[in-house]
Design a protein around this motif. Sequence first.
Motif, PDB file in Angstrom:
ATOM      1  N   MET A  71       0.800  -1.212   0.000  1.00  0.00           N
ATOM      2  CA  MET A  71       0.000   0.000   0.000  1.00  0.00           C
ATOM      3  C   MET A  71       0.840   1.272   0.000  1.00  0.00           C
ATOM      4  O   MET A  71       0.351   2.342  -0.316  1.00  0.00           O
ATOM      5  CB  MET A  71      -0.932   0.010   1.210  1.00  0.00           C
ATOM      6  CG  MET A  71      -1.879  -1.178   1.259  1.00  0.00           C
ATOM      7  SD  MET A  71      -2.979  -1.247  -0.171  1.00  0.00           S
ATOM      8  CE  MET A  71      -4.060   0.137   0.197  1.00  0.00           C
ATOM      9  N   TYR A 105       1.946   8.910   4.252  1.00  0.00           N
ATOM     10  CA  TYR A 105       0.777   8.105   3.921  1.00  0.00           C
ATOM     11  C   TYR A 105      -0.314   8.354   4.946  1.00  0.00           C
ATOM     12  O   TYR A 105      -0.042   8.501   6.141  1.00  0.00           O
ATOM     13  CB  TYR A 105       1.128   6.617   3.906  1.00  0.00           C
ATOM     14  CG  TYR A 105      -0.035   5.714   3.557  1.00  0.00           C
ATOM     15  CD1 TYR A 105      -0.323   5.414   2.238  1.00  0.00           C
ATOM     16  CD2 TYR A 105      -0.852   5.180   4.552  1.00  0.00           C
ATOM     17  CE1 TYR A 105      -1.393   4.601   1.910  1.00  0.00           C
ATOM     18  CE2 TYR A 105      -1.927   4.370   4.234  1.00  0.00           C
ATOM     19  CZ  TYR A 105      -2.191   4.079   2.916  1.00  0.00           C
ATOM     20  OH  TYR A 105      -3.257   3.284   2.604  1.00  0.00           O
ATOM     21  N   GLU A 107      -4.728   7.334   5.781  1.00  0.00           N
ATOM     22  CA  GLU A 107      -5.916   6.539   5.428  1.00  0.00           C
ATOM     23  C   GLU A 107      -6.941   6.686   6.544  1.00  0.00           C
ATOM     24  O   GLU A 107      -6.579   6.735   7.725  1.00  0.00           O
ATOM     25  CB  GLU A 107      -5.513   5.072   5.274  1.00  0.00           C
ATOM     26  CG  GLU A 107      -6.648   4.105   5.035  1.00  0.00           C
ATOM     27  CD  GLU A 107      -6.155   2.668   4.919  1.00  0.00           C
ATOM     28  OE1 GLU A 107      -6.983   1.747   5.082  1.00  0.00           O
ATOM     29  OE2 GLU A 107      -4.941   2.455   4.675  1.00  0.00           O
ATOM     30  N   ASP A 109     -10.717   4.866   7.597  1.00  0.00           N
ATOM     31  CA  ASP A 109     -11.679   3.814   7.264  1.00  0.00           C
ATOM     32  C   ASP A 109     -12.847   3.833   8.236  1.00  0.00           C
ATOM     33  O   ASP A 109     -12.661   3.980   9.452  1.00  0.00           O
ATOM     34  CB  ASP A 109     -11.023   2.434   7.322  1.00  0.00           C
ATOM     35  CG  ASP A 109      -9.797   2.325   6.429  1.00  0.00           C
ATOM     36  OD1 ASP A 109      -9.745   3.062   5.427  1.00  0.00           O
ATOM     37  OD2 ASP A 109      -8.911   1.515   6.730  1.00  0.00           O
ATOM     38  N   TYR A 126     -13.193   2.943   2.598  1.00  0.00           N
ATOM     39  CA  TYR A 126     -11.762   3.197   2.703  1.00  0.00           C
ATOM     40  C   TYR A 126     -11.469   4.537   2.027  1.00  0.00           C
ATOM     41  O   TYR A 126     -11.767   4.717   0.843  1.00  0.00           O
ATOM     42  CB  TYR A 126     -10.959   2.093   2.005  1.00  0.00           C
ATOM     43  CG  TYR A 126     -11.288   0.689   2.467  1.00  0.00           C
ATOM     44  CD1 TYR A 126     -10.861   0.215   3.707  1.00  0.00           C
ATOM     45  CD2 TYR A 126     -11.997  -0.183   1.640  1.00  0.00           C
ATOM     46  CE1 TYR A 126     -11.155  -1.084   4.112  1.00  0.00           C
ATOM     47  CE2 TYR A 126     -12.291  -1.474   2.034  1.00  0.00           C
ATOM     48  CZ  TYR A 126     -11.868  -1.915   3.278  1.00  0.00           C
ATOM     49  OH  TYR A 126     -12.158  -3.201   3.675  1.00  0.00           O
ATOM     50  N   TYR A 128      -8.550   7.287   1.035  1.00  0.00           N
ATOM     51  CA  TYR A 128      -7.118   7.498   0.867  1.00  0.00           C
ATOM     52  C   TYR A 128      -6.876   8.920   0.360  1.00  0.00           C
ATOM     53  O   TYR A 128      -6.872   9.160  -0.849  1.00  0.00           O
ATOM     54  CB  TYR A 128      -6.536   6.491  -0.126  1.00  0.00           C
ATOM     55  CG  TYR A 128      -6.815   5.054   0.236  1.00  0.00           C
ATOM     56  CD1 TYR A 128      -6.025   4.389   1.171  1.00  0.00           C
ATOM     57  CD2 TYR A 128      -7.871   4.351  -0.350  1.00  0.00           C
ATOM     58  CE1 TYR A 128      -6.266   3.066   1.511  1.00  0.00           C
ATOM     59  CE2 TYR A 128      -8.116   3.030  -0.017  1.00  0.00           C
ATOM     60  CZ  TYR A 128      -7.314   2.397   0.913  1.00  0.00           C
ATOM     61  OH  TYR A 128      -7.575   1.087   1.243  1.00  0.00           O
TER      62      TYR A 128
END
Length: 271
Positions: A71, A105, A107, A109, A126, A128
């Motif tokens: 990822m 990074y 994220e 969820d 999800y 991103y």
Amino acid sequence: MIPTAIMFMTMAASAMAQEKIVYLHDTVFVEKPAAAEEVPVKNNWGARLKESNVHIGLDLQAKYVWRGMEMMTDEAAPVLFPSMNCQYKGLYVYAMGGYAINGKYAEVDLGASYTWKGMSIGFNDYYYPTVNGAEDEYFKGGKNTGHWLEACITYAPEKLPLWITVSSFFAGADKYVNDDGDSKNAYSTYLELGTYWEFLKSNRISAAVGMTPGRSCYNGYEQKFKVCNVDLKYTYNVGFKSGWTLPLSVEYIYNPVYDKSYVNFVANLAF
């Protein structure tokens, strides 16, 4: 990812200790026992106290690999996953973040599922976001949305050590460009079959094979059936005197689509 409840002390003395007589320089003193601390039975809203259905957790992955996919490929770093979830009977609702320790990074969820007799049906969002882009706003992303919306069904028989998962993205950023140059929903589908072998103290070895039946994000949007994830994991639960356990896992992962292999370390803290 599975929480562990925090225990609170609720036991009080069943009877007051007897008065103790102390002789000091021929003077008699009667030593009264300290009053037992009162344990509250109601919260500040007046409701009766009970064990919370809400739990928190923090997971650490040395290498963020999900369903055989790496990822974070550029400037890779360990990723932390703070989470909060609520469980009530068969209902499970969660919110989880994913953040690389180097800030490269992110994220977010959200999801909910319901489990009945080994059958679980759930929906996941999800998200991103780009690190510094403005086009993938959380609510106003439009065609540049960073959301991937998924429906998922998992069957894990109560008396058999196996599970079967079928999941598919039905909306969001899961798109490919067709021969006419148009952007289309791919409806990427992932199938997984897994089993496990348990040892003392809930330590276990698990093995899983994941595949995609056609064009999907798991095979680079090629119109082919592909095995995309082979996973072998050993989980060791570190036990503490308090009864709390710390699951630590090492897993070997192979992705036949891209001919990539990884060895990952995962720690799961749940409260």
